[in-house]
Write an enzyme that holds these catalytic residues in place. Structure first.
Site, PDB file in Angstrom:
ATOM      1  N   GLU A   7      32.643  67.252  55.463  1.00 20.64           N
ATOM      2  CA  GLU A   7      33.255  67.969  54.328  1.00 20.64           C
ATOM      3  C   GLU A   7      32.451  67.683  53.067  1.00 20.64           C
ATOM      4  O   GLU A   7      32.881  66.963  52.175  1.00 20.64           O
ATOM      5  CB  GLU A   7      34.720  67.566  54.132  1.00 20.64           C
ATOM      6  N   HIS A 175      40.303  73.975  52.647  1.00 25.64           N
ATOM      7  CA  HIS A 175      40.016  72.872  51.726  1.00 25.64           C
ATOM      8  C   HIS A 175      40.931  72.978  50.501  1.00 25.64           C
ATOM      9  O   HIS A 175      41.311  74.078  50.105  1.00 25.64           O
ATOM     10  CB  HIS A 175      38.544  72.957  51.298  1.00 25.64           C
ATOM     11  N   ASP A 301      33.126  63.599  51.568  1.00 24.05           N
ATOM     12  CA  ASP A 301      33.537  64.406  50.419  1.00 24.05           C
ATOM     13  C   ASP A 301      32.505  64.291  49.293  1.00 24.05           C
ATOM     14  O   ASP A 301      32.840  64.265  48.111  1.00 24.05           O
ATOM     15  CB  ASP A 301      34.942  64.040  49.911  1.00 24.05           C
TER      16      ASP A 301
HETATM   17 MN    MN Z   1      36.205  68.088  49.557  1.00 29.40          MN
END
Ligand code: MN
Length: 338
Positions: A7, A175, A301
């Protein structure tokens, strides 16, 4: 074993320019957007500037950060809120450009990068075609940032997108983004609308709406990926099933609960998760206990989270199958062969 982080975010220069124009225009219909994007694109120092620089880089900065932290590959997708806060035509054009740029970066670094297709849900048929084009470009899934102008993916107008995802057997990553306008006010008063709390609440609502609306009865092969340990949903599954069962079987059954099966059944069959920003031992162990070791994939992330902190924290998780968590499940879900 390779370490794949699934991600990881990027933005194009033109998308950032479009966000700036939207904010200059007051971002109508997008409460919280100035706070979500403002620090990122209106400052030239501190954390926001670092994130801004890293978002638009699909080369040396990103690769150096990956090398420094032992990340072999990133699954890269357009950053929140993507093009969904823009109008249908502008958003569709910027999504197309972003997909070309991302596909070029993947072609330049095929063993280090892979990517997901950006779409503008406001133009569902164009989005469905773009999903097909993205697959032809070698992209491995679709990225949608939760609600679009306050509308959720269970709305029938978005079904062409879900149909295309299912037909191509390509995963849909849902998301977070700032909470929908109807949910925003009480969060905004205490600045809870972002990754502090609002992101996961917003995205959990999006996924749960799809579940109870019977989206996975209509599209049984649709595969969804949720970040942030499933946006908290695993924690609630047991009680949700009981409440759902009671509501469905009541004489005055809720008409908006149309899914045939229990919420957990869809969650554990149609949904995969990443550990983005949540590589916290007790939470990870709980999710793996509830969902099994074939549902959870590693993510950082980047560039919002500190890569080293997330990598080190994930290493501290006490019991798991590391090959599946770091590599094998991601290869299966995103069909990564490089
Ligand atoms: Mn993210």
């Amino acid at each position: 074993m390779k370490k794949i982080a699934i991600e990881e975010a990027f933005a194009t220069e033109n998308l950032v320019t479009a966000w700036r124009a939207m904010l200059a225009d007051g971002a109508p219909g997008e409460p919280g957007m100035a706070q979500h994007l403002g620090r990122l694109i209106n400052t030239n120092r501190g954390w926001g500037a670092q994130v801004a620089e890293r978002l638009v880089d699909l080369g040396p900065i990103r690769l150096a950060e990956m090398d420094a932290n032992g990340i072999d590959m990133q699954v890269i997708a357009i950053t929140s809120p993507g093009v969904q806060c823009l109008d249908a035509d502008t958003g569709s054009a910027l999504a197309l450009e972003a997909n070309d740029i991302l596909a070029d970066a993947v072609a330049a670094h095929p063993t280090r990068f892979t990517g997901l297709t950006a779409v503008q849900p406001l133009a569902p048929k164009t989005a469905a075609r773009e999903i097909e084009r993205g697959a032809e470009l070698g992209l491995k899934g679709i990225m949608i940032n939760s609600h679009t102008k306050g509308e959720y993916l269970d709305a029938a107008s978005y079904w062409p997108i879900l149909e295309a995802a299912e037909a191509l057997d390509t995963p849909l990553y849902i998301h977070p983004r700032p909470a929908s306008p109807a949910m925003m006010a009480p969060m905004f008063e205490r600045h809870l609308e972002g990754s502090m709390f609002g992101f996961q609440t917003e995205t959990a609502v999006c996924a749960l709406r799809m579940i109870v609306a019977g989206i996975f009865d209509r599209f049984p092969k649709l595969r969804v990926v949720l970040g942030h340990l499933g946006e908290g949903l695993p924690f609630w599954l047991d009680r949700m099933d009981r409440i759902y069962s009671r509501g469905k079987n009541a004489t005055d059954a809720y008409p908006f609960w149309t899914a045939k099966r229990l919420p957990s059944e869809y969650f554990l069959e149609n949904i995969w998760m990443s550990s983005s920003g949540h590589n916290w031992d007790p939470a990870v162990r709980f999710v793996e206990e509830v969902a099994g070791e074939d549902r959870l994939m590693f993510a950082v992330d980047y560039p919002y989270e500190d890569c080293k902190q997330q990598v080190d924290q994930a290493e501290g998780v006490t019991a798991r199958n590391p090959e599946k968590f770091y590599e094998l499940t991601a290869r299966k879900v995103f069909n990564i062969t490089a």
